[in-house]
Design a protein around this motif. Structure first.
Motif, PDB file in Angstrom:
ATOM      1  N   LYS A   1       5.065  -5.914   9.218  1.00 11.98           N
ATOM      2  CA  LYS A   1       4.194  -6.487   8.183  1.00 11.98           C
ATOM      3  C   LYS A   1       2.731  -6.215   8.522  1.00 11.98           C
ATOM      4  O   LYS A   1       1.926  -5.900   7.642  1.00 11.98           O
ATOM      5  N   GLY A   2       2.381  -6.326   9.786  1.00  9.74           N
ATOM      6  CA  GLY A   2       1.018  -6.015  10.210  1.00  9.74           C
ATOM      7  C   GLY A   2       0.673  -4.556   9.975  1.00  9.74           C
ATOM      8  O   GLY A   2      -0.428  -4.234   9.518  1.00  9.74           O
ATOM      9  N   ALA A   3       1.607  -3.659  10.269  1.00  9.26           N
ATOM     10  CA  ALA A   3       1.381  -2.231  10.034  1.00  9.26           C
ATOM     11  C   ALA A   3       1.191  -1.956   8.546  1.00  9.26           C
ATOM     12  O   ALA A   3       0.340  -1.152   8.159  1.00  9.26           O
ATOM     13  N   GLU A   4       1.967  -2.638   7.723  1.00  9.62           N
ATOM     14  CA  GLU A   4       1.830  -2.485   6.267  1.00  9.62           C
ATOM     15  C   GLU A   4       0.430  -2.899   5.813  1.00  9.62           C
ATOM     16  O   GLU A   4      -0.204  -2.226   5.004  1.00  9.62           O
ATOM     17  N   MET A   5      -0.061  -4.015   6.336  1.00  8.88           N
ATOM     18  CA  MET A   5      -1.397  -4.497   5.980  1.00  8.88           C
ATOM     19  C   MET A   5      -2.496  -3.619   6.569  1.00  8.88           C
ATOM     20  O   MET A   5      -3.552  -3.441   5.965  1.00  8.88           O
ATOM     21  N   LEU A   6      -2.247  -3.044   7.731  1.00 10.88           N
ATOM     22  CA  LEU A   6      -3.233  -2.202   8.392  1.00 10.88           C
ATOM     23  C   LEU A   6      -3.602  -0.983   7.553  1.00 10.88           C
ATOM     24  O   LEU A   6      -4.730  -0.506   7.596  1.00 10.88           O
ATOM     25  N   VAL A   7      -2.674  -0.495   6.772  1.00 13.71           N
ATOM     26  CA  VAL A   7      -2.953   0.691   5.957  1.00 13.71           C
ATOM     27  C   VAL A   7      -3.226   0.346   4.492  1.00 13.71           C
ATOM     28  O   VAL A   7      -3.392   1.245   3.675  1.00 13.71           O
ATOM     29  N   LYS A   8      -3.311  -0.914   4.170  1.00 14.51           N
ATOM     30  CA  LYS A   8      -3.479  -1.360   2.782  1.00 14.51           C
ATOM     31  C   LYS A   8      -4.671  -0.684   2.105  1.00 14.51           C
ATOM     32  O   LYS A   8      -4.549  -0.164   1.009  1.00 14.51           O
ATOM     33  N   HIS A   9      -5.836  -0.702   2.732  1.00 12.07           N
ATOM     34  CA  HIS A   9      -7.031  -0.107   2.132  1.00 12.07           C
ATOM     35  C   HIS A   9      -7.169   1.373   2.455  1.00 12.07           C
ATOM     36  O   HIS A   9      -7.909   2.077   1.789  1.00 12.07           O
ATOM     37  N   ILE A  10      -6.470   1.829   3.457  1.00  5.83           N
ATOM     38  CA  ILE A  10      -6.584   3.225   3.879  1.00  5.83           C
ATOM     39  C   ILE A  10      -5.983   4.168   2.845  1.00  5.83           C
ATOM     40  O   ILE A  10      -6.481   5.251   2.618  1.00  5.83           O
ATOM     41  N   SER A  11      -4.935   3.727   2.178  1.00  2.00           N
ATOM     42  CA  SER A  11      -4.285   4.597   1.207  1.00  2.00           C
ATOM     43  C   SER A  11      -4.983   4.590  -0.145  1.00  2.00           C
ATOM     44  O   SER A  11      -4.581   5.293  -1.054  1.00  2.00           O
ATOM     45  N   ASN A  12      -6.049   3.800  -0.281  1.00  2.00           N
ATOM     46  CA  ASN A  12      -6.801   3.790  -1.537  1.00  2.00           C
ATOM     47  C   ASN A  12      -7.482   5.128  -1.765  1.00  2.00           C
ATOM     48  O   ASN A  12      -7.811   5.843  -0.830  1.00  2.00           O
ATOM     49  N   GLU A  13      -7.743   5.446  -3.032  1.00  2.00           N
ATOM     50  CA  GLU A  13      -8.400   6.697  -3.370  1.00  2.00           C
ATOM     51  C   GLU A  13      -9.819   6.759  -2.817  1.00  2.00           C
ATOM     52  O   GLU A  13     -10.360   7.817  -2.589  1.00  2.00           O
ATOM     53  N   VAL A  14     -10.429   5.591  -2.599  1.00  2.00           N
ATOM     54  CA  VAL A  14     -11.796   5.524  -2.089  1.00  2.00           C
ATOM     55  C   VAL A  14     -11.903   6.155  -0.709  1.00  2.00           C
ATOM     56  O   VAL A  14     -12.886   6.798  -0.371  1.00  2.00           O
ATOM     57  N   THR A  15     -10.878   6.002   0.099  1.00  5.79           N
ATOM     58  CA  THR A  15     -10.889   6.516   1.461  1.00  5.79           C
ATOM     59  C   THR A  15     -10.264   7.900   1.477  1.00  5.79           C
ATOM     60  O   THR A  15      -9.062   8.043   1.483  1.00  5.79           O
ATOM     61  N   SER A  16     -11.098   8.913   1.509  1.00  6.34           N
ATOM     62  CA  SER A  16     -10.558  10.275   1.501  1.00  6.34           C
ATOM     63  C   SER A  16     -10.107  10.702   2.892  1.00  6.34           C
ATOM     64  O   SER A  16      -9.144  11.422   3.034  1.00  6.34           O
ATOM     65  N   SER A  17     -10.823  10.264   3.912  1.00  2.00           N
ATOM     66  CA  SER A  17     -10.396  10.579   5.276  1.00  2.00           C
ATOM     67  C   SER A  17     -11.032   9.598   6.246  1.00  2.00           C
ATOM     68  O   SER A  17     -12.062   9.001   5.968  1.00  2.00           O
ATOM     69  N   LEU A  18     -10.414   9.465   7.389  1.00  2.00           N
ATOM     70  CA  LEU A  18     -10.924   8.609   8.447  1.00  2.00           C
ATOM     71  C   LEU A  18     -11.513   9.477   9.544  1.00  2.00           C
ATOM     72  O   LEU A  18     -11.196  10.653   9.650  1.00  2.00           O
ATOM     73  N   LEU A  19     -12.341   8.867  10.364  1.00  2.00           N
ATOM     74  CA  LEU A  19     -12.959   9.579  11.476  1.00  2.00           C
ATOM     75  C   LEU A  19     -12.282   9.254  12.802  1.00  2.00           C
ATOM     76  O   LEU A  19     -12.827   9.535  13.855  1.00  2.00           O
ATOM     77  N   LEU A  20     -11.116   8.656  12.736  1.00  3.84           N
ATOM     78  CA  LEU A  20     -10.448   8.201  13.959  1.00  3.84           C
ATOM     79  C   LEU A  20     -10.114   9.355  14.892  1.00  3.84           C
ATOM     80  O   LEU A  20      -9.535  10.358  14.478  1.00  3.84           O
TER      81      LEU A  20
END
Length: 164
Positions: free
Chosen positions: A82-101
């Motif tokens: 459940k935590g992993a599901e929430m961790l990516v909640k905003h990451i999969s939005n169209e607003v986030t094209s890529s991360l710098l991780l």
């Protein structure tokens, strides 16, 4: 955390969050400081060893979608699927094209194959920068290695993968 009001003058910011409440406080301080992603130096978000709830992971997800984070260390947080599901909640939005991780540490979090599928969204959106991925100690089973390598096929910079 109180020094976050002056983030624009820093070269980099390392947040070592020692309690669950620190997550919410850090995000609130950054919001109030009106720190914009383009003006902030990369963050290191270190929550290693803190027990996190799904809501905490949702806060971190928001943080990742708004601010440049180069290192995410959430090992031994026992977030579960459940935590992993929430961790990516905003990451999969169209607003986030890529991360710098560059580094993602999610070892020993009681993740199963279901949770690992969610974690792979972080891997896909960080494919140009992700150098270190540690998902060891989770309950993913033997077949998970092939799933992880499938998601890493477009990553040319990964130097360390720990699934043991």
């Amino acid at each position: 955390v109180t020094g976050l009001r002056h983030v624009e003058m820093c070269e980099s910011i390392h947040l070592k969050l020692t309690s669950r409440d620190d997550v919410v406080v850090a995000i609130k301080c950054l919001y109030e400081a009106k720190c914009k992603p383009s003006s902030a130096a990369p963050f290191t978000l270190d929550m290693r060893g803190n027990r996190v709830l799904a809501y905490d992971c949702l806060c971190v997800s928001y943080f990742l979608s708004c601010y440049p984070v180069s290192q995410l260390e959430m090992s031994v947080c026992r977030m579960g699927d459940k935590g992993a599901e929430m961790l990516v909640k905003h990451i999969s939005n169209e607003v986030t094209s890529s991360l710098l991780l560059e580094l993602v540490g999610l070892s020993w979090n009681d993740l199963t194959a279901v949770g690992m599928e969610d974690v792979m969204k972080i891997v896909r959106t960080s494919s140009a920068t992700l150098r270190v991925l540690d998902v060891s100690g989770n309950r993913t089973g033997d077949g998970m290695v092939s799933v992880i390598t499938e998601h890493l096929q477009h990553n040319n910079v990964l130097t360390k993968l720990d699934v043991g």
